[in-house]
Design an enzyme around this catalytic site. Structure first.
Site, PDB file in Angstrom:
ATOM      1  N   TYR A 142       9.533  12.206   0.583  1.00  0.00           N
ATOM      2  CA  TYR A 142      10.668  13.103   0.827  1.00  0.00           C
ATOM      3  C   TYR A 142      10.653  14.289  -0.141  1.00  0.00           C
ATOM      4  CZ  TYR A 142      13.548  10.342   4.088  1.00  0.00           C
ATOM      5  OH  TYR A 142      14.058   9.692   5.183  1.00  0.00           O
ATOM      6  N   LYS A 189       2.919  -0.598   1.271  1.00  0.00           N
ATOM      7  CA  LYS A 189       1.753  -0.550   2.163  1.00  0.00           C
ATOM      8  C   LYS A 189       0.528  -0.506   1.263  1.00  0.00           C
ATOM      9  CE  LYS A 189      -0.123  -0.233   6.280  1.00  0.00           C
ATOM     10  NZ  LYS A 189      -0.033  -1.302   7.298  1.00  0.00           N
ATOM     11  N   ASP A 221       4.844  -2.918   7.638  1.00  0.00           N
ATOM     12  CA  ASP A 221       4.783  -3.239   9.078  1.00  0.00           C
ATOM     13  C   ASP A 221       5.192  -4.695   9.306  1.00  0.00           C
ATOM     14  OD1 ASP A 221       2.471  -3.951   7.689  1.00  0.00           O
ATOM     15  OD2 ASP A 221       1.084  -3.448   9.309  1.00  0.00           O
ATOM     16  N   ASP A 245      14.340   4.152   4.423  1.00  0.00           N
ATOM     17  CA  ASP A 245      15.073   4.868   5.468  1.00  0.00           C
ATOM     18  C   ASP A 245      14.893   4.147   6.800  1.00  0.00           C
ATOM     19  OD1 ASP A 245      16.450   7.005   6.781  1.00  0.00           O
ATOM     20  OD2 ASP A 245      14.495   7.794   7.416  1.00  0.00           O
ATOM     21  N   ASP A 249      17.729   1.412   8.960  1.00  0.00           N
ATOM     22  CA  ASP A 249      18.222   1.593  10.335  1.00  0.00           C
ATOM     23  C   ASP A 249      17.987   0.315  11.138  1.00  0.00           C
ATOM     24  OD1 ASP A 249      18.969   4.264   9.916  1.00  0.00           O
ATOM     25  OD2 ASP A 249      18.184   4.901  11.870  1.00  0.00           O
TER      26      ASP A 249
HETATM   27  C1  IPM Z   1      19.661   8.573   5.825  1.00  0.00           C
HETATM   28  C2  IPM Z   1      19.318   9.733   6.704  1.00  0.00           C
HETATM   29  C3  IPM Z   1      18.727  10.841   5.845  1.00  0.00           C
HETATM   30  C4  IPM Z   1      17.483  10.301   5.180  1.00  0.00           C
HETATM   31  C5  IPM Z   1      18.429  12.146   6.587  1.00  0.00           C
HETATM   32  C6  IPM Z   1      19.620  12.664   7.339  1.00  0.00           C
HETATM   33  C7  IPM Z   1      17.877  13.187   5.665  1.00  0.00           C
HETATM   34  O1  IPM Z   1      18.464   9.344   7.719  1.00  0.00           O
HETATM   35  O2  IPM Z   1      20.476   8.744   4.895  1.00  0.00           O
HETATM   36  O3  IPM Z   1      19.136   7.486   6.064  1.00  0.00           O
HETATM   37  O4  IPM Z   1      16.403  10.305   5.776  1.00  0.00           O
HETATM   38  O5  IPM Z   1      17.578   9.862   4.041  1.00  0.00           O
HETATM   39 MG    MG Z   2      18.143   7.250   7.801  1.00  0.00          MG
END
Ligand code: IPM
Ligand code: MG
Length: 355
Positions: A142, A189, A221, A245, A249
């Protein structure tokens, strides 16, 4: 107690959900005798519209001068075509890095009453899901050097980690595991990436200081697969920025809805930034539909981590659980044919439960 909170509603559903979180904080303040003062700031798309850039120096300074930051979400189709450094998301990254918030705690907790919202079968869920993802937040790909060819024929992002960066996030993760079930899974990884081989080496070294925590390593993975195969095996997961990240999710969705998960971004001091892990969902913005729970739980984390108000934080968390157990649902967590309420009504139900 008196605290100054920088509030950044942001874009899309950001203002809808922030409103409910602030009202929740006010309820807590009046019950427990605290004063919270709010300083509303612009970041992301709303800042681009007002100042031409996603985050101004002034805003960053105001955020730094506050006791903590509460953020909604940033981004939306309106600003999608913009160059990388001018995109709304840049504001988030600049806040995280500018405030030195390298440790991102993302708890993925399943409420029993919501287990039917999980895409996983009940035999896979077993006794429930309670995973804490500790995501490194200010390093890795990032923040590495970004390059692209003038003619557009190639682009590159550098993934770089220093020993010191890995060490400090590992310590936070071991500490978190100590307060939970004493199990830490480090995700990398290392079969491919040099940064991951360093990661594994440093985490293993830090482990020597935490003999009471059982450490294991997984490739990313495999970790993604294990999360849907047997989520109950995980306690704390520590991983680098981008893997965190992605895995957060995934972890959020298996608990039922991404609209339920809070996050806390912490550094060395008491200050922090608290935000839901979901995005700005521009398609449902301003329609009183969004689930405010992730943001309300983020506010609870603020009380706990930045202000040491454990009882107050717990009051919010218990209220959320009570409301969920009582069957109140926003559309994202409602079952087929089940009735659901809007953003404001969900907020109100939680405030009533606190009282
Ligand atoms: C998160 C989001 C952010 C990230 C984006 C919006 C930059 O997806 O906070 O998980 O990737 O960190
Ligand atoms: Mg995110």
């Amino acid at each position: 107690m008196e605290k100054y909170i920088a509030v950044i509603p942001g874009d899309g559903i950001g203002p809808d959900i922030i409103k409910e979180a602030v009202k929740t904080l006010d309820t807590v303040a009046s019950i427990y005798g605290h004063t919270f003062r709010y300083n509303y700031l612009l970041a992301g798309g709303s800042s681009i519209d007002e100042y031409g850039i996603p985050l101004t120096e002034e805003t960053l300074k105001e955020a730094k001068d506050s006791d903590s930051v509460l953020l909604g979400a940033v981004g939306g189709p309106k600003w999608d075509g913009m160059e990388g450094s001018k995109r709304p998301e840049k504001a988030l990254l600049a806040l995280r890095s500018g405030l030195g918030l390298y440790c991102n705690l993302r708890p993925a907790l399943m409420y029993k009453a919501l287990s039917s919202s999980s895409p996983l079968k009940s035999e896979v869920i077993g006794d429930g899901i309670d995973v804490m993802i500790v995501r490194e937040l200010t390093g890795g790909i990032y923040f590495g050097e970004k390059k692209k060819a003038e003619d557009g024929s190639w682009a590159s992002d550098l993934m770089k980690y220093s020993t010191a960066e890995i060490e400090r996030i590992s310590r936070k993760a071991f500490e978190a595991a100590r307060k939970r079930r004493h199990k830490l899974t480090s995700v990398d990884k290392a079969n491919v990436l040099e940064t991951s081989r360093l990661w594994r080496k440093v985490v293993s070294k830090v482990a020597e200081d935490y003999p009471d925590v059982e450490l294991s390593h997984l490739y990313v993975d495999n970790a993604a697969m294990q999360l849907v195969k047997n989520p109950g095996q995980f306690d704390v997961i520590v991983t680098e920025n981008m893997f965190g990240d992605i895995l957060s999710d995934e972890a959020s969705m298996i608990t039922g809805s991404i609209g339920m998960l809070s996050s806390a971004s912490l550094g060395e001091g008491k200050g922090g930034m608290y935000e839901p892990i979901h995005g700005s969902a521009p398609d449902i913005a301003g329609k009183d539909i969004a689930n405010p729970i992730a943001t309300i739980l983020s506010a609870a984390s603020m009380l706990r981590y930045s202000f040491d108000l454990d009882t107050e934080a717990k009051a919010i968390e218990d209220a959320v659980e009570k409301v969920i157990n009582g069957g109140v649902r926003t559309f994202d967590i409602a079952g087929k044919g089940e009735k659901y309420v809007g953003t404001e009504e969900m907020g109100k139900a939680i405030r009533e439960a606190i009282k």
